[in-house]
Design a protein around this motif. Structure first.
Motif, mmCIF file in Angstrom:
data_model
loop_
_atom_site.group_PDB
_atom_site.id
_atom_site.type_symbol
_atom_site.label_atom_id
_atom_site.label_comp_id
_atom_site.label_asym_id
_atom_site.label_seq_id
_atom_site.Cartn_x
_atom_site.Cartn_y
_atom_site.Cartn_z
ATOM 1 N N GLY A 194 6.553 6.914 1.255
ATOM 2 C CA GLY A 194 6.481 7.136 -0.183
ATOM 3 C C GLY A 194 6.693 5.860 -0.971
ATOM 4 N N ARG A 195 7.667 5.047 -0.545
ATOM 5 C CA ARG A 195 7.944 3.791 -1.247
ATOM 6 C C ARG A 195 6.774 2.814 -1.108
ATOM 7 N NH1 ARG A 195 13.564 1.129 0.228
ATOM 8 N NH2 ARG A 195 14.171 3.148 -0.683
ATOM 9 N N LEU A 196 6.203 2.738 0.092
ATOM 10 C CA LEU A 196 5.056 1.862 0.297
ATOM 11 C C LEU A 196 3.878 2.283 -0.580
ATOM 12 C CD1 LEU A 196 5.043 1.396 4.183
ATOM 13 C CD2 LEU A 196 5.576 -0.336 2.466
ATOM 14 N N ALA A 197 3.658 3.595 -0.657
ATOM 15 C CA ALA A 197 2.545 4.092 -1.469
ATOM 16 C C ALA A 197 2.742 3.776 -2.943
ATOM 17 C CB ALA A 197 2.395 5.602 -1.261
ATOM 18 N N ARG A 198 3.985 3.857 -3.401
ATOM 19 C CA ARG A 198 4.255 3.537 -4.804
ATOM 20 C C ARG A 198 4.104 2.052 -5.091
ATOM 21 N NH1 ARG A 198 8.241 7.460 -3.876
ATOM 22 N NH2 ARG A 198 9.809 5.853 -3.430
ATOM 23 N N CYS A 199 4.496 1.221 -4.133
ATOM 24 C CA CYS A 199 4.450 -0.230 -4.344
ATOM 25 C C CYS A 199 3.040 -0.802 -4.175
ATOM 26 C CB CYS A 199 5.399 -0.931 -3.374
ATOM 27 S SG CYS A 199 7.147 -0.586 -3.673
ATOM 28 N N ALA A 200 2.344 -0.396 -3.120
ATOM 29 C CA ALA A 200 1.039 -0.984 -2.807
ATOM 30 C C ALA A 200 -0.125 -0.087 -3.198
ATOM 31 C CB ALA A 200 0.962 -1.310 -1.309
ATOM 32 N N GLY A 201 0.156 1.166 -3.577
ATOM 33 C CA GLY A 201 -0.915 2.116 -3.870
ATOM 34 C C GLY A 201 -1.169 2.978 -2.652
ATOM 35 N N GLN A 202 -1.345 4.281 -2.861
ATOM 36 C CA GLN A 202 -1.469 5.187 -1.724
ATOM 37 C C GLN A 202 -2.734 4.953 -0.915
ATOM 38 O OE1 GLN A 202 -1.517 9.309 -2.940
ATOM 39 N NE2 GLN A 202 -2.749 8.896 -4.753
ATOM 40 N N VAL A 203 -3.858 4.631 -1.567
ATOM 41 C CA VAL A 203 -5.101 4.422 -0.829
ATOM 42 C C VAL A 203 -5.024 3.144 -0.003
ATOM 43 C CG1 VAL A 203 -7.575 4.010 -1.025
ATOM 44 C CG2 VAL A 203 -6.475 5.723 -2.481
ATOM 45 N N ARG A 204 -4.557 2.060 -0.613
ATOM 46 C CA ARG A 204 -4.447 0.797 0.117
ATOM 47 C C ARG A 204 -3.484 0.941 1.297
ATOM 48 N NH1 ARG A 204 -2.914 -3.161 -3.895
ATOM 49 N NH2 ARG A 204 -5.120 -3.063 -4.471
ATOM 50 N N THR A 205 -2.365 1.624 1.074
ATOM 51 C CA THR A 205 -1.395 1.829 2.160
ATOM 52 C C THR A 205 -1.997 2.664 3.273
ATOM 53 O OG1 THR A 205 0.413 1.731 0.551
ATOM 54 C CG2 THR A 205 0.911 2.691 2.694
ATOM 55 N N LEU A 206 -2.713 3.721 2.900
ATOM 56 C CA LEU A 206 -3.340 4.592 3.889
ATOM 57 C C LEU A 206 -4.321 3.834 4.774
ATOM 58 C CD1 LEU A 206 -4.107 7.456 4.993
ATOM 59 C CD2 LEU A 206 -5.799 7.561 3.145
ATOM 60 N N LEU A 207 -5.239 3.109 4.159
ATOM 61 C CA LEU A 207 -6.277 2.410 4.919
ATOM 62 C C LEU A 207 -5.703 1.272 5.756
ATOM 63 C CD1 LEU A 207 -9.163 2.330 2.279
ATOM 64 C CD2 LEU A 207 -8.811 3.945 4.151
ATOM 65 N N THR A 208 -4.721 0.563 5.216
ATOM 66 C CA THR A 208 -4.100 -0.519 5.985
ATOM 67 C C THR A 208 -3.375 0.028 7.206
ATOM 68 O OG1 THR A 208 -3.824 -1.862 3.988
ATOM 69 C CG2 THR A 208 -2.466 -2.439 5.888
ATOM 70 N N ALA A 209 -2.623 1.104 7.021
ATOM 71 C CA ALA A 209 -1.893 1.706 8.133
ATOM 72 C C ALA A 209 -2.852 2.169 9.231
ATOM 73 C CB ALA A 209 -1.057 2.886 7.638
ATOM 74 N N ASP A 210 -3.963 2.793 8.837
ATOM 75 C CA ASP A 210 -4.906 3.292 9.843
ATOM 76 C C ASP A 210 -5.655 2.155 10.541
ATOM 77 O OD1 ASP A 210 -4.530 6.091 9.841
ATOM 78 O OD2 ASP A 210 -5.544 6.247 7.925
ATOM 79 N N LEU A 211 -5.936 1.073 9.832
ATOM 80 C CA LEU A 211 -6.599 -0.068 10.465
ATOM 81 C C LEU A 211 -5.680 -0.723 11.497
ATOM 82 C CD1 LEU A 211 -8.970 -2.014 10.702
ATOM 83 C CD2 LEU A 211 -8.004 -3.325 8.806
ATOM 84 N N VAL A 212 -4.426 -0.948 11.123
ATOM 85 C CA VAL A 212 -3.467 -1.532 12.066
ATOM 86 C C VAL A 212 -3.285 -0.616 13.267
ATOM 87 C CG1 VAL A 212 -1.054 -2.225 12.373
ATOM 88 C CG2 VAL A 212 -2.279 -2.855 10.282
ATOM 89 N N ASN A 213 -3.175 0.688 13.007
ATOM 90 C CA ASN A 213 -3.025 1.662 14.085
ATOM 91 C C ASN A 213 -4.197 1.594 15.059
ATOM 92 O OD1 ASN A 213 -3.433 4.588 15.218
ATOM 93 N ND2 ASN A 213 -1.311 4.518 14.541
ATOM 94 N N SER A 214 -5.406 1.448 14.531
ATOM 95 C CA SER A 214 -6.605 1.395 15.368
ATOM 96 C C SER A 214 -6.598 0.175 16.281
ATOM 97 C CB SER A 214 -7.857 1.373 14.481
ATOM 98 O OG SER A 214 -7.893 2.489 13.623
#
Length: 412
Positions: free
Chosen positions: A272-292
């Motif tokens: 939640g904090r990451l989404a508020r700081c960096a934006g939920q879409v940017r956080t989502l896509l970055t997390a999934d790219l790193v995960n991949s």
């Protein structure tokens, strides 16, 4: 933020997810003792997730008609019953791969109704503007139970025999059902539909297909789940046993799951904090790219330490993604459609899992496990690149604003 109903839901989730962790890891370890065939081992994962493909839409329509808490109670006790039968079968020495497959299938049926109800009942237990925090806590305890506690416990219980591995989660599911009875409040939509199930299912699918953001995220989740199911359906063969590439003992696999859980708990609590700081879409896509990209590490560096660190990072990035996706769906979907639209979404997402698991088993049998892992990673990276266009900060903000306008007449 935390009311009594949420605390009971949180408690039940913790108990049932410890059971999940023991069952998932334990059944995989039992399967490895029965066969070393990648295809046959992958069928366990396929059987457990196949009900999402067959029953998700009907489960969603039923959840929108009936008491969601009651459905979760019945599902918990059903899983307890199935596992108790499996445990008795193992104690009698009659457990076989076909029996294990049948049990995984029945547990999967209960999971469809339980998970669909759980995601639909949460907005009834907490305000919508606090869903990120509530989902973070739920996913944290789910991951803690699944991997940090359940995984290692499975490694310990396997030494006591298959009956212990199967009987322990049966008891935990029964206790989770009792905890859910403590929830108080309204857990059924105010005006449930009286139309046919087909009409209700059609309405949910129409809403999903007509919503650009939800439609794109559903396809995205389907691709990611397909790839990850293929990957993890055969992953145990890569890391466990003297014949494996890594050579971990069964107890070491439980520790590996604990590392994944430690990362996931951290990711859940900071999402939640990451989404508020960096934006939920940017956080989502970055997390999934790193995960991949992390999926390649066990192939490139097949050592216990490297895979343990990777597991923790996989858990963290996956948890961040899950918190954002679940909270976003709960904010975008109207309460009376939550079950049906969520089920349509998860039909695509979770319905891809048995197909991916089967594909991973076939590909692993003919091309080798490294090919499965590399193909899964590549598919995930492509999915992140493709979804970044329809799912942007602007499109998500517009969709949330539209959802709030739809809610206004109900709040006046």
């Amino acid at each position: 933020m935390i009311g009594p109903s949420f605390r009971w839901l949180w408690t039940a989730s913790g108990l049932s997810n410890i059971g999940d962790g023991i069952a998932v890891v334990g059944v995989s370890l039992i399967a490895v003792t029965l066969t070393r065939s990648p295809l046959l081992v992958s069928l366990i994962s396929a059987a457990a997730t196949l009900p999402w493909l067959l029953l998700a839409l009907h489960a969603g329509a039923i959840v929108d008609r009936h008491d969601r808490r009651r459905i979760m109670v019945v599902a918990s006790w059903s899983r307890a019953g199935v596992l108790a039968v499996l445990a008795a079968t193992a104690w009698l020495g009659a457990l076989s791969l076909p029996v294990l497959l049948a049990g995984a299938l029945l547990i999967g049926v209960a999971e469809v109704f339980s998970d669909t109800s759980a995601q639909s009942v949460l907005p009834m237990a907490v305000p919508r503007d606090r869903l990120d925090g509530a989902n973070g806590r739920l996913i944290a305890v789910q991951t803690l139970g699944n991997n940090f506690l359940g995984g290692p416990l499975a490694g310990v219980l396997i030494a006591l025999g298959s009956a212990a591995v199967l009987g322990t989660p049966a008891l935990l599911y029964a206790m989770a059902g009792l905890a859910l009875l403590g929830m108080r409040g309204r857990f059924r939509v105010e005006t449930p539909s009286t139309r046919s199930l087909r009409a209700d299912i059609t309405e949910g699918l129409r809403y999903l297909c007509g919503h650009r953001v939800l439609r794109s995220l559903a396809a995205f989740s389907g691709v990611l789940n397909f790839a990850n199911a293929a990957y993890f359906a055969v992953f145990v063969l890569w890391v466990v046993g003297e014949e494996s590439r890594v050579g971990l003992p069964p107890g070491g696999y439980g520790i590996l799951m604990a590392a994944l859980a430690a990362g996931a708990v951290t990711g859940s609590l900071v999402a939640g904090r990451l989404a508020r700081c960096a934006g939920q879409v940017r956080t989502l896509l970055t997390a999934d790219l790193v995960n991949s990209l992390l999926l390649l590490v066990p192939v490139l560096i097949p050592t216990p330490v490297a895979i343990g660190v990777t597991a923790a990072l996989l858990g963290a990035t996956n948890a961040v993604s899950n918190v954002i996706l679940v909270s976003l769906r709960q904010r975008l979907i109207p309460e009376d459609l939550l079950g049906r639209v969520n089920s349509g979404y998860r039909l695509i997402g979770m319905g891809a899992s048995p197909l991916g698991a089967a594909a991973g088993g076939v590909l692993g049998s003919y091309a080798g496990l490294p090919t499965v892992f590399c193909a899964a990673a590549a598919l995930c990276v492509i999915a992140v690149a493709l979804v970044s266009r329809p799912v942007s900060t602007r499109s998500v903000a517009a969709a949330e604003a539209e959802s709030q306008r739809d809610l206004t007449p109900h709040l006046v």
